[in-house]
Motif scaffolding. Structure first.
Motif, PDB file in Angstrom:
ATOM      1  N   ARG A   1      45.203  -5.600   5.067  1.00 22.24           N
ATOM      2  CA  ARG A   1      45.452  -4.179   5.316  1.00 22.24           C
ATOM      3  C   ARG A   1      46.802  -3.751   4.739  1.00 22.24           C
ATOM      4  O   ARG A   1      46.909  -2.663   4.164  1.00 22.24           O
ATOM      5  CB  ARG A   1      45.390  -3.899   6.810  1.00 22.24           C
ATOM      6  CG  ARG A   1      43.986  -3.996   7.371  1.00 22.24           C
ATOM      7  CD  ARG A   1      43.991  -3.847   8.867  1.00 22.24           C
ATOM      8  NE  ARG A   1      42.642  -3.962   9.419  1.00 22.24           N
ATOM      9  CZ  ARG A   1      42.378  -3.950  10.721  1.00 22.24           C
ATOM     10  NH1 ARG A   1      43.369  -3.841  11.594  1.00 22.24           N
ATOM     11  NH2 ARG A   1      41.135  -4.058  11.133  1.00 22.24           N
ATOM     12  N   GLU A   2      47.817  -4.573   4.909  1.00 26.40           N
ATOM     13  CA  GLU A   2      49.138  -4.255   4.357  1.00 26.40           C
ATOM     14  C   GLU A   2      49.093  -4.219   2.835  1.00 26.40           C
ATOM     15  O   GLU A   2      49.665  -3.325   2.207  1.00 26.40           O
ATOM     16  CB  GLU A   2      50.178  -5.269   4.835  1.00 26.40           C
ATOM     17  CG  GLU A   2      50.513  -5.128   6.305  1.00 26.40           C
ATOM     18  CD  GLU A   2      51.438  -6.227   6.822  1.00 26.40           C
ATOM     19  OE1 GLU A   2      51.951  -7.036   6.006  1.00 26.40           O
ATOM     20  OE2 GLU A   2      51.637  -6.277   8.049  1.00 26.40           O
TER      21      GLU A   2
ATOM     22  N   GLY B   1      47.181   0.621  -2.884  1.00 24.68           N
ATOM     23  CA  GLY B   1      46.146   1.647  -2.956  1.00 24.68           C
ATOM     24  C   GLY B   1      44.757   1.061  -3.118  1.00 24.68           C
ATOM     25  O   GLY B   1      43.929   1.599  -3.845  1.00 24.68           O
TER      26      GLY B   1
ATOM     27  N   ASN C   1      47.444  -1.012   1.643  1.00 27.09           N
ATOM     28  CA  ASN C   1      48.377   0.118   1.723  1.00 27.09           C
ATOM     29  C   ASN C   1      49.387   0.081   0.589  1.00 27.09           C
ATOM     30  O   ASN C   1      49.738   1.129   0.035  1.00 27.09           O
ATOM     31  CB  ASN C   1      49.105   0.123   3.069  1.00 27.09           C
ATOM     32  CG  ASN C   1      48.199   0.557   4.204  1.00 27.09           C
ATOM     33  OD1 ASN C   1      47.222   1.263   4.007  1.00 27.09           O
ATOM     34  ND2 ASN C   1      48.528   0.121   5.406  1.00 27.09           N
ATOM     35  N   ASN C   2      49.849  -1.106   0.228  1.00 29.65           N
ATOM     36  CA  ASN C   2      50.871  -1.236  -0.815  1.00 29.65           C
ATOM     37  C   ASN C   2      50.348  -0.957  -2.217  1.00 29.65           C
ATOM     38  O   ASN C   2      51.089  -0.466  -3.068  1.00 29.65           O
ATOM     39  CB  ASN C   2      51.496  -2.630  -0.785  1.00 29.65           C
ATOM     40  CG  ASN C   2      52.368  -2.836   0.434  1.00 29.65           C
ATOM     41  OD1 ASN C   2      52.846  -1.895   1.056  1.00 29.65           O
ATOM     42  ND2 ASN C   2      52.576  -4.092   0.781  1.00 29.65           N
TER      43      ASN C   2
END
Length: 170
Positions: free
Chosen positions: A25-26, A32, A29-30
């Motif tokens: 998930r991280e 896209g 987010n980083n």
């Protein structure tokens, strides 16, 4: 976004409790990207239909169908320039190699993310996750399940894809 991240399909590799879903998930987010988590799909699609006593004969055909559909979606996203993060565990060498071959055939590259965390730390995380039933909880993992999965874990070697990056165990 890092250079060429859109050309990658990211494989998140680690044993139970290593922090794969949180990491995936991280990463999404980083860069896209889009996460495809096997645990989420299995629980969502088949959880209500699961027999009381789960068996490999019931589990594995469903896992394979989910993985095939997630792979097809990852390819579609990749063609659109959107990276995919496959949170499948990739616990065995053969599983990682199969996806490397799929990617090569589709002219994509694989980036292997290895979460190598000590078993005692992972078991403590599992106990806490079982109790808290938080964001990454999908099903209760018993000590017996954990111990069985430990027998299937194969840490990637230098011969796989590229030298795997080691991530912090904390």
């Amino acid at each position: 976004m890092q250079e060429n991240d859109t050309q990658h399909i990211h494989l998140i590799c680690g044993s139970t409790g290593a922090g794969k879903t949180t990491y995936a998930r991280e990463l999404a987010n980083n860069i896209g990207g889009v996460v495809f988590s096997i645990d989420e799909w299995m629980v969502s699609l088949f959880g209500e239909d699961a027999p009381e006593s789960l068996s490999p004969a019931w589990i594995f055909p469903r896992v394979h169908r989910c993985e095939a559909q997630m792979w097809a979606m990852a390819l579609q996203l990749g063609r659109l320039g959107i990276p995919s993060i496959l949170d499948f565990g990739f616990q065995r060498h053969e599983h990682r190699q199969r996806y490397a071959a799929f990617a090569k055939q589709a002219q994509f590259t694989i980036r292997l993310h290895v979460l190598d965390v000590d078993a005692s730390v992972r078991w403590k995380r599992i106990e806490a996750r079982n109790k808290e039933k938080g964001d990454t909880f999908h099903m209760e993992i018993t000590r017996g399940m954990f111990d069985y999965i430990e027998t299937t874990w194969e840490l990637p070697g230098d011969d796989e894809l590229h030298r795997p990056e080691k991530l912090p165990s904390a």
